[in-house]
Design a protein around this motif. Structure first.
Motif, PDB file in Angstrom:
ATOM      1  N   LEU A  35       0.836  -1.210   0.000  1.00 16.64           N
ATOM      2  CA  LEU A  35       0.000   0.000   0.000  1.00 16.64           C
ATOM      3  C   LEU A  35       0.870   1.259   0.000  1.00 16.64           C
ATOM      4  CD1 LEU A  35      -2.878  -0.981   2.467  1.00 16.64           C
ATOM      5  CD2 LEU A  35      -3.081  -0.563   0.001  1.00 16.64           C
ATOM      6  N   ARG A 483      -7.082   9.096  -9.806  1.00 19.51           N
ATOM      7  CA  ARG A 483      -6.646   9.636  -8.511  1.00 19.51           C
ATOM      8  C   ARG A 483      -5.704  10.809  -8.677  1.00 19.51           C
ATOM      9  NH1 ARG A 483      -7.019   4.058  -6.187  1.00 19.51           N
ATOM     10  NH2 ARG A 483      -8.471   4.359  -4.437  1.00 19.51           N
TER      11      ARG A 483
ATOM     12  N   GLU B 695      -6.504  -0.782   6.991  1.00 22.21           N
ATOM     13  CA  GLU B 695      -7.421  -1.562   6.167  1.00 22.21           C
ATOM     14  C   GLU B 695      -8.770  -0.851   6.017  1.00 22.21           C
ATOM     15  OE1 GLU B 695      -6.889  -3.653   4.164  1.00 22.21           O
ATOM     16  OE2 GLU B 695      -5.112  -4.790   4.744  1.00 22.21           O
ATOM     17  N   ALA B 698      -8.213   1.927   3.595  1.00 19.61           N
ATOM     18  CA  ALA B 698      -8.026   1.408   2.243  1.00 19.61           C
ATOM     19  C   ALA B 698      -9.367   1.025   1.624  1.00 19.61           C
ATOM     20  CB  ALA B 698      -7.086   0.203   2.263  1.00 19.61           C
ATOM     21  N   ARG B 699     -10.206   0.358   2.424  1.00 15.72           N
ATOM     22  CA  ARG B 699     -11.529  -0.023   1.921  1.00 15.72           C
ATOM     23  C   ARG B 699     -12.341   1.206   1.559  1.00 15.72           C
ATOM     24  NH1 ARG B 699     -11.263  -4.042   5.417  1.00 15.72           N
ATOM     25  NH2 ARG B 699     -12.188  -2.862   7.135  1.00 15.72           N
ATOM     26  N   MET B 701     -11.416   4.086   0.719  1.00 13.11           N
ATOM     27  CA  MET B 701     -11.000   4.822  -0.480  1.00 13.11           C
ATOM     28  C   MET B 701     -10.693   3.899  -1.666  1.00 13.11           C
ATOM     29  SD  MET B 701      -7.427   6.166   1.105  1.00 13.11           S
ATOM     30  CE  MET B 701      -6.837   6.883  -0.399  1.00 13.11           C
ATOM     31  N   LEU B 703      -8.625   1.602  -2.211  1.00 12.32           N
ATOM     32  CA  LEU B 703      -7.227   1.412  -2.585  1.00 12.32           C
ATOM     33  C   LEU B 703      -6.872  -0.055  -2.375  1.00 12.32           C
ATOM     34  CD1 LEU B 703      -4.841   3.256  -3.463  1.00 12.32           C
ATOM     35  CD2 LEU B 703      -4.072   3.129  -1.093  1.00 12.32           C
TER      36      LEU B 703
END
Lengths: 595, 704
Positions: A35, A483, B695, B698-699, B701, B703
C-alpha cells in the motif's frame, strides 16, 4: 476478515502470497509495504497542472518536480548518469532501478529508496535556490557523489531551466509567415528528451529503416518479459495470443520500442542489412528464449502505417517467418495457430496475416466518435466497428506481392478469437490514457472486439517512461489516472485557472474515463461516485464550472447520467435526480444564453 | 548477344535503351539489353522474368543495388549461372554483390576473401581490392565518416584522370582485366548516352566472345558540377556565365527575391534523362519566377549551394528545392542532419525536397491508394524532413510506358504556385498580408471551440494577434481573450442557432463557381449545400474577421448524428461545409497563408494517399495553394508528421504544460501517515491498531 481481504487483494492485483499465507504478520508487512508503494506511486506521478499559452515562457512554473524526474534518468548519449543512481551508488545501496523494483516487497529497500529520493530532492532544491556548485557540494558531503558527475547533471538542468525561461514560439511563427527557414527538431516528452527545447521548431519523425534501434531492442526485452510474467503470475500460463496496439507516437520517441516488444514476444530480433537497415529478422533459439513464441496480432494505427511502411513489412515478415519454423506447437503458438487455420481450409498466406490497419488513406477506429456522440446501443457494436475499420491487412504474400490494405475481416476475426491479452506500450506521462479519446478507441476497441468473439481478455499497459518500466493492468492504470488527475484538487485547480478551456479539459477527462467503461468495462463505480461528488454535488464547484463554461459542464453531467443509464454506475436515486436537475438547469441556461 | 542490367533509379534506363538501338543499327550482333529496376523488392513473377534473363545472358551488370532481398536473389542467380556467364560487373552495390564481379581472370570474391591472408600480394590484387573495398565503403557512407566530410568532386577528378593512367597498364592477364573493370567504371560514372554505349560495347568486345567491329571512344568527360537549363545548349560552369546568358534571354536581372535554387542529380543530367526536371523548371518559370538549376554531387549538396546559390555569404535564391531525393548532407546511406540544419540556419533560406518516382512507376503511384512505396517514403520523405525539408510533393518519375522520367504536370504547377505563394510571404508588406487562423472544435459543441491538446487557445490567439499587430499586420485585436471568445462564439449565433458567429454566407452558386470538386462531394453527401453549417441556400463560415485576419472554426468530419457514415470502413470525401470553408479562405477571403492552431484538426486525415499526394487526394484539394503553418504540441511527432506530409504544414512546436508531482490530497495524505506510522512503530499493540485503521481506510478509499 483480514484473510478475506488478502485473498481478494491477491486475486485482484495478482500478487501471490503462496507460502506466506501461513504467516499473517509477514503478510501484514507485505500488505503495508504494498500500500505504501501504491501511495508513493500516486504521490510521485507527474501531472500537468495547467495548459500552455503559445509564446509564453512558463516562468512561474513549479519546476522542482520536473527537474527531479529529468535528473532521474541515465542519459548515455550525453554522458550523464541519473542523480538518483549516483546517490544510490554513493550511499552503497543497490542501484536506484533495483530499489524501485524491490521497494514494494522489501522494507529495507523502501527505506533506502526514500532516502535516495529525499537526498536528490534536497540537492535539486539547493540547485534551484542557489547554484550548481552548492548542490554538488551537498551531494558530495551527504552522499559521496563525485562533483564531476553531479555537475554534469546540474549543467544539463541549468540548460533546461534557461530554455524554459525563454520562449521562441512567436518568433518562429513570425519567421514562418515571412517564409524563412524553420529549424527542425525532435518531438517527445520533455523528461524523455530535453533536446525538444527550444520549442518553435518544425517537429520531425524518424527514419523508419532505423527502427527498432539497438537500444530500443535492449529496452524492449525486459518489458515484454514483464508482461508475460505478469500474465503467468495471474493465470499460471503464457497467453497464446496477444493483440497489440501499435502507434506512431511512442515508436518515434523511442525509435521503435513497441515494435521491438512485438518482435521479442514472437521470439525474434531485427536483423540489419549491410546499410544498417532493419529489413529482416533473426530467430532467437527456443533454448535461449526459454518460453513459447507468442502469437501477436498487431492492430496498427493509420499513422504508424504511414510513418513506418518498412516496419510494417518487417513485422509481417517476422510473423510469417515464425509461423514457418519447424518447432513443437506448444513452443510456437504462431505455428500452432496458423497450422490450425490451414487445417480448417485456409491458405498459409491467409493464416499468417498478423498486421492489420485501416483501409489505405483512412485513419482511426471511429469508436471514439461513436462513444462521444452516444450513437450506440449495445457495446458489442463498438467492437464490431473496431473490426470494420481495422480489418485491412498489410504485408507481402508468398509470391512476394505487396498487399497494402486488403480487406480481411474474416482473418482479423479469426485471429482475435484466440486473443487472451490486449496490450499497448505507453511511454508518456504527458499524454495519459484518459487525456485523449484515442487510447480507448484503440485498446478499448480491440478489447471489446475480442470479448465478443472469445472472452474479455486481460488488458495491460506498460509504463516505460520511468527509470524502472512497469506493466499495469488497465484497471490499475485508469484508477491511477483518476486519482492523480480528475480527483486531484491540484489538477482540478490547475485546469480551472484556464477558465473556459479548463472546464472543457475536465469534461474530456470524464468522457474519456467513460470511454473505458463503454469499451472495456474497466472503471470502478467509486470513480463515478467521486466524480459526481466532486464536480456536481459540490455546489461551489458546480457554480464555478457552470459560470466558466456551461456547455462543457452540461456535457459532463450528461456523461455521468449516461454512465448510470448504461449500467456502468449504480448511483443512488438521490444522486441521480440531482444530476438530472442540474442537467436540465444547465440546458435551460444555455437555451437562455442563445435565446 | 544478351546483356542484363540490374539498376536503380531513373537515369540509366534511357541511355541503355538508346545504346541498344544504336549498337543494333551499327552491327549485326543482335544485342538484347534487358533491364530490371531493383529499387524495391521484386515480386516473384517479376523476379522469375529477371532470372530467365540472367540464365540466357552473356554479361550481367549490377548497379546501385542495395535492397537486401533483391541482392540475395541476384547473387544466387549469378552463382547458379556462374559457369555460363562470361562476365559479371557490379558497381556501387552492397559488398555481397560486389563480390560477384568476375571478368576474365579478375574475381572479386577471391580478392575480397584473401584480404587478410597476405600483405605481400602482388600489385594487381591490391589495386582491385582497394577498388572493391573503396566502392563498398562509399555506398555504405563509411568513407565520409572517416574523412570528416565527403568529397565526391575530388573523386570524380581522380576518375577523370584514370583513362590516361590506365593507358600504361598492360592489357593482358589479371592486370588487363582490372584495367577493363576500371574503364567500364569510368564510362559508368559519366553516364552520358555515348559513354553508356561505350560501356556496353567495351564489355561486349572484351568479354562477349563476338567479333564486332565497333569503335569505342575514350570516356567522354562531363562537368562535375554546373548549372543546367533546358533552353541552353551547354552546361554552365559558373554562375556568372549562366547569369549573363539568362539575363540576356529574359531581358531582366536575376533577383534573389524571385529566384528559386534547384538541386539536380548529376547522372540524370549527364544521361539526358531529365524531362521531369525540364517540366518543373518550366512550370516555375511560368509563375514569373527564375531558377538556378544546379547540378549537385549528391553526397554533399552544400558544395553546389555554396558555388551557385551564395555570393559573399548572401543567398542568390529565395528558396532551395532539392530534387535529388536524398538527405542534404550524406547521400543515400547516411544523413548528417546537424550539418544541414547549421547550413540552412546560417543561410536563412527555406528548404524543400521533392520526390521523383525512382523505384515505382507513375502509373503505380497514381493507382496506389498508399501513394509512395515504403522505400521512397523513407528515403525521399522521412530523411529530408530531418533536415527541415517541407512540402514533399511528387513532381515526376518514370512511366511504365517510357524510358525517360517525365514531369507530372499538375503537380509541377501546384509546386510552382506554392513556391510563388511563399515568395509573396517573404516580400509583401505585412500590412497587405492576409491570414486565416483556423481553430478546432471537437466534438462539436460550443464548449469545445478552441480545443487543442495542451494549449489554451484563446489566450494563445491573443498573444499571436498582438505580436502580428506589432509586426505591422493589419489586425483588430480585441481587449481580452474573453472578448475574443465572445466575438467568435456568440456574435450572431443566437439568430442562426449555430456553434459560432457566421462571418460569411456563401451562396450555393458561389460555392459551385469557386470549387471544382462539388460534384465529387455531392456523390457522397448529396446536393450542395447539405446540412452542415448550411441553411438550404447558403453555406456558413463560422468565425470572425479581425481586419486582415480571419479567425475561424474548422468543421469536424461531420459524422455526428450520422451513424451510417461512422460505421463505414472507409470515408470518401469531406462534406460541403468543410470544403466551403477552405474555398472561402483561398478564393474569397484570399488568404496568403493559413495558421492551424493546436493539435489537431481533421483536414490532414481526409482520404487520400499517405504521402506524395495527387490532385485527387482531399487534403491536397483542401489546402490548394495555401502555405500552411501549424502550431503543434512538441510531444506529438507522429500526428504532426501526418500534417507535414498530407497538408504541407510547417510545424511550429509548442511547449507542453507545466508538470508537478500529483501529491497526496485528503484521504491519501492520511493513508500515507498511517502507513508511515505503522512502519515506524515497534509496539505490537499499536501496530495492530494501525493496521486495522489502514485496512479500514483502504476499503473506504478503494485502494487495493
Amino acid at each position: 476478515m483480514i484473510f478475506h481481504d488478502l485473498f481478494w487483494y491477491s486475486e485482484k492485483s495478482g500478487q501471490r502470497f503462496g507460502k506466506d499465507m501461513t504467516n499473517p504478520s509477514t503478510d501484514r508487512e507485505q500488505r503495508v509495504l504494498h500500500l505504501y508503494e501504491r501511495v508513493l506511486e500516486i504521490e510521485q506521478r507527474l501531472i500537468p497542472t495547467g495548459l500552455h499559452v503559445f509564446g509564453l515562457p512558463s516562468a512561474d512554473r513549479e519546476i522542482r518536480d520536473l527537474l527531479q524526474v529529468v535528473a532521474s534518468f541515465d542519459r548515455p548519449e550525453m554522458g550523464i548518469r541519473a542523480l538518483t543512481e549516483l546517490v544510490a551508488e554513493g550511499m552503497s545501496f543497490p542501484s536506484y532501478q533495483t530499489l524501485l523494483k524491490e521497494s514494494a516487497s522489501s522494507s529495507e529497500r523502501m527505506t533506502e529508496r526514500e532516502q535516495v529520493e529525499s537526498i536528490t530532492r534536497e540537492a535539486i532544491t539547493i540547485f534551484i535556490e542557489t547554484e550548481s556548485q552548492r548542490a554538488s557540494e551537498f551531494l558530495l558531503n551527504r552522499a559521496n557523489v563525485a562533483a564531476e558527475q553531479s555537475l554534469k547533471v546540474f549543467s544539463m538542468l541549468a540548460g533546461l531551466l534557461h530554455q524554459l525561461e525563454t520562449n521562441n514560439e512567436l518568433d518562429s511563427l513570425v519567421r514562418a509567415l515571412g517564409g524563412r527557414y524553420i529549424e527542425p527538431g525532435p518531438g517527445a516528452d520533455i523528461v524523455q528528451n530535453p533536446s525538444i527545447l527550444p520549442t518553435g521548431r518544425n517537429t520531425h519523425a524518424v527514419n523508419p529503416y532505423a527502427v527498432p534501434s539497438p537500444s530500443a531492442v535492449r529496452r524492449a526485452a525486459p518489458v515484454a518479459e514483464a508482461l508475460l510474467s505478469r500474465h503467468l503470475d495471474e493465470t499460471g500460463r503464457y497467453p497464446e495470443s496477444i493483440a497489440m496496439v501499435l502507434w506512431g507516437i511512442d515508436n518515434i520517441k523511442t525509435e521503435g520500442e513497441a515494435v521491438a516488444q512485438a518482435l521479442h514476444l514472437m521470439g525474434v530480433a531485427p536483423r540489419r542489412d549491410s546499410l544498417g537497415r532493419a529489413t529482416d529478422v533473426e530467430i532467437i533459439p527456443l533454448d535461449k528464449l526459454n518460453r513459447p513464441r507468442i502469437d501477436v496480432v498487431m492492430t496498427v494505427s493509420g499513422i504508424f502505417r504511414d510513418l513506418f511502411g518498412s516496419t510494417m513489412a518487417l513485422l509481417d515478415r517476422a510473423a510469417r517467418t515464425v509461423a514457418m519454423l519447424d518447432e513443437p506447437a506448444d513452443m510456437n503458438y504462431l505455428r500452432r495457430h496458423t497450422g490450425e487455420q490451414i487445417s480448417e481450409g485456409g491458405s498459409f498466406d491467409e493464416a499468417a496475416v498478423r498486421v492489420f490497419s485501416n483501409a489505405a488513406g483512412n485513419y482511426g477506429t471511429n469508436v471514439n466518435f461513436m462513444v462521444l456522440e452516444s450513437q450506440w446501443e449495445d457495446s458489442r457494436e463498438l467492437g464490431d466497428l473496431f473490426v470494420t475499420r481495422k480489418c485491412f491487412a498489410y504485408g507481402r504474400d508468398s509470391e512476394g506481392r505487396q498487399f497494402e490494405g486488403r480487406e480481411a475481416r474474416a482473418l482479423l476475426e479469426r485471429a482475435l478469437e484466440r486473443v487472451e491479452v490486449t496490450y499497448q506500450n505507453i511511454d508518456s506521462f504527458e499524454v495519459g490514457i484518459t487525456d485523449v479519446d484515442h487510447y480507448f478507441e484503440y485498446l478499448g476497441g480491440v478489447t471489446k472486439a475480442v470479448e465478443k468473439r472469445a472472452a474479455r481478455p486481460r488488458v495491460y499497459l506498460s509504463d516505460t517512461l520511468s527509470p524502472a518500466a512497469k506493466v499495469r493492468t488497465l484497471e490499475e492504470t485508469i484508477h491511477l489516472e483518476a486519482r492523480t488527475k480528475l480527483l486531484n484538487p491540484r489538477w482540478q485547480e490547475g485546469m480551472l485557472k484556464h477558465g473556459f478551456s479548463g472546464v472543457a479539459e475536465i469534461e474530456h477527462q470524464v468522457t474519456n474515463t467513460f470511454g473505458w467503461s463503454a469499451t472495456a468495462d474497466a472503471v470502478d463505480e467509486w470513480v463515478y461516485d467521486k466524480v459526481a461528488e466532486t464536480f456536481v454535488l459540490d455546489e461551489e464547484m458546480l457554480k464555478r464550472l457552470s459560470a466558466l463554461n456551461p456547455h462543457s459542464a452540461r456535457v459532463m453531467v450528461g456523461r455521468l447520467l449516461e454512465a448510470a443509464g448504461r449500467g456502468y454506475w449504480s448511483a443512488n436515486g438521490e444522486v441521480l435526480s440531482r444530476l438530472q436537475e442540474v442537467f436540465t438547469g444547465l440546458e435551460d441556461r444555455i437555451e437562455g444564453v442563445s435565446g | 548477344m544478351k546483356i542484363t542490367v540490374f539498376y536503380v533509379g531513373t537515369s540509366l534506363l534511357s541511355p541503355l535503351k538508346r545504346a541498344e538501338e544504336e549498337i543494333n543499327r551499327q552491327s549485326d550482333i543482335g544485342l538484347e539489353v534487358s533491364t530490371h529496376n531493383c529499387g524495391a523488392a521484386l515480386a516473384n513473377d517479376e523476379w522469375a522474368r529477371a532470372e530467365m534473363d540472367v540464365s540466357d545472358s552473356h554479361i550481367v551488370f549490377i548497379i546501385h543495388v542495395t535492397d537486401q532481398e533483391n541482392a540475395s536473389r541476384i547473387s544466387s542467380a549469378i552463382d547458379r549461372n556462374r559457369e555460363r556467364l562470361r562476365a559479371v560487373i557490379a558497381f556501387n552495390c552492397m559488398p555481397d554483390l560486389m563480390r560477384r564481379t568476375r571478368m576474365g581472370k579478375l574475381d572479386f570474391a577471391a580478392l575480397m576473401k584473401s584480404r587478410d591472408t597476405s600483405e605481400k600480394e602482388n600489385d594487381s590484387r591490391s589495386i582491385a581490392r582497394k577498388i572493391g573495398s573503396w566502392m563498398a565503403e562509399t555506398i555504405r557512407g563509411r568513407r565520409e565518416k572517416k574523412n570528416g566530410h565527403a568529397n565526391p568532386a575530388q573523386y570524380l577528378k581522380l576518375i577523370s584522370k584514370m583513362p590516361a593512367i590506365l593507358k600504361f597498364v598492360p592489357a593482358t592477364g589479371r592486370l588487363g582485366d582490372i584495367k577493363n573493370y576500371l574503364f567500364l567504371f569510368c564510362y559508368f560514372l559519366q553516364p552520358s548516352p555515348a559513354n553508356i554505349r561505350s560501356m556496353l560495347v567495351y564489355a561486349i568486345k572484351h568479354y562477349g566472345g563476338v567479333k564486332a567491329r565497333m569503335e569505342i571512344a575514350p570516356p567522354e568527360q562531363m562537368p562535375v558540377v554546373g548549372i543546367y537549363h533546358p533552353d541552353a545548349d551547354k552546361i554552365f560552369d559558373s554562375f556568372d556565365t549562366y547569369r549573363k546568358w539568362r539575363e540576356r534571354k529574359l531581358k531582366k536581372r536575376l533577383e534573389p527575391a524571385t529566384t528559386i535554387g534547384l538541386l539536380l542529380m548529376r547522372p540524370q543530367i549527364i544521361s539526358e534523362a531529365r524531362q521531369h526536371y525540364d517540366g518543373l523548371i518550366r512550370a516555375i518559370e511560368r509563375e514569373k519566377l527564375s531558377v538556378i538549376p544546379a547540378i549537385s554531387t549528391f553526397m554533399d549538396n552544400r558544395d553546389a549551394c555554396r558555388e551557385f546559390f551564395i555570393e559573399e555569404g548572401k543567398a542568390r535564391v529565395s528558396q532551395i528545392v532539392s530534387l535529388t531525393g536524398f538527405s542534404f548532407v550524406g547521400g543515400p546511406a547516411m544523413n548528417d542532419a546537424t550539418a544541414s540544419v547549421e547550413f540552412f540556419k546560417e543561410l536563412d533560406v527555406p528548404f524543400r525536397s521533392l520526390v521523383s518516382l525512382d523505384v515505382q512507376t507513375i502509373e503505380n503511384w497514381e493507382q496506389s491508394r498508399t501513394g509512395l512505396n515504403a522505400v521512397q517514403a523513407a528515403m525521399q520523405v522521412a530523411i529530408p524532413e530531418i533536415d527541415g525539408a517541407v512540402e514533399p510533393f511528387v513532381f515526376g518519375g518514370l512511366s511504365g510506358r517510357g524510358v525517360q522520367p517525365e514531369p507530372i504536370e499538375d503537380r509541377c504547377q501546384r509546386i510552382a504556385r506554392r513556391l510563388a505563394r511563399w515568395n509573396r510571404l517573404q516580400t509583401a508588406p505585412r500590412s497587405a498580408v492576409r491570414l486565416a487562423i483556423v481553430m478546432f472544435c471537437f466534438p462539436p459543441n460550443k464548449g469545445n471551440i478552441g480545443t487543442a491538446a495542451d494549449l489554451d487557445v484563446f489566450p494563445s490567439l491573443m498573444e499571436i494577434l498582438a505580436r502580428l499587430k506589432s509586426e505591422g499586420y493589419s489586425v483588430t485585436v480585441p481587449a481580452t481573450a474573453e472578448e475574443l471568445r465572445k466575438v467568435v462564439l456568440e456574435g450572431n449565433s443566437d439568430e442562426t442557432g449555430l456553434l459560432a458567429n457566421v462571418a460569411y454566407r456563401m451562396s450555393v452558386d458561389e460555392y459551385r463557381r469557386l470549387c471544382p470538386y462539388v460534384s465529387d462531394i455531392e456523390r457522397e453527401w448529396g446536393s450542395a449545400p447539405g446540412v452542415i453549417n448550411a441553411n438550404g441556400r447558403e453555406l456558413f463560415m463560422l468565425g470572425a474577421h479581425l481586419g486582415n485576419i480571419f479567425v475561424c472554426v474548422q468543421p469536424t468530419f461531420g459524422y455526428e448524428g450520422d451513424p451510417m457514415r461512422m460505421l463505414a470502413a472507409e470515408s470518401a470525401t469531406p462534406h460541403h461545409g468543410f470544403m466551403a470553408l477552405y474555398t472561402y479562405i483561398e478564393k474569397v477571403f484570399r488568404a496568403d497563408a493559413v495558421i492551424h492552431t493546436g493539435t489537431h484538426g481533421a483536414l490532414e486525415f481526409m482520404p487520400g494517399k499517405q504521402a506524395g499526394l495527387s490532385s485527387s487526394c482531399w487534403p491536397d484539394r483542401l489546402m490548394g495553394e495555401l502555405p500552411n503553418v501549424y502550431l503543434y504540441s512538441v510531444n506529438n511527432p507522429s500526428e504532426g508528421t501526418i500534417a507535414r506530409r498530407r497538408s504541407y504544414a510547417e510545424l511550429i512546436s509548442y511547449l507542453t504544460p507545466p508538470v508537478e508531482n500529483a501529491g497526496l490530497h485528503r484521504e491519501l495524505a492520511t493513508m500515507k501517515e498511517l502507513l508511515a506510522a505503522y512502519r515506524r512503530t515497534t509496539d505490537d499493540a499499536e501496530r495492530d491498531q494501525l493496521y486495522e485503521a489502514i485496512e479500514a481506510q483502504a476499503r473506504q478509499m478503494n485502494l487495493t
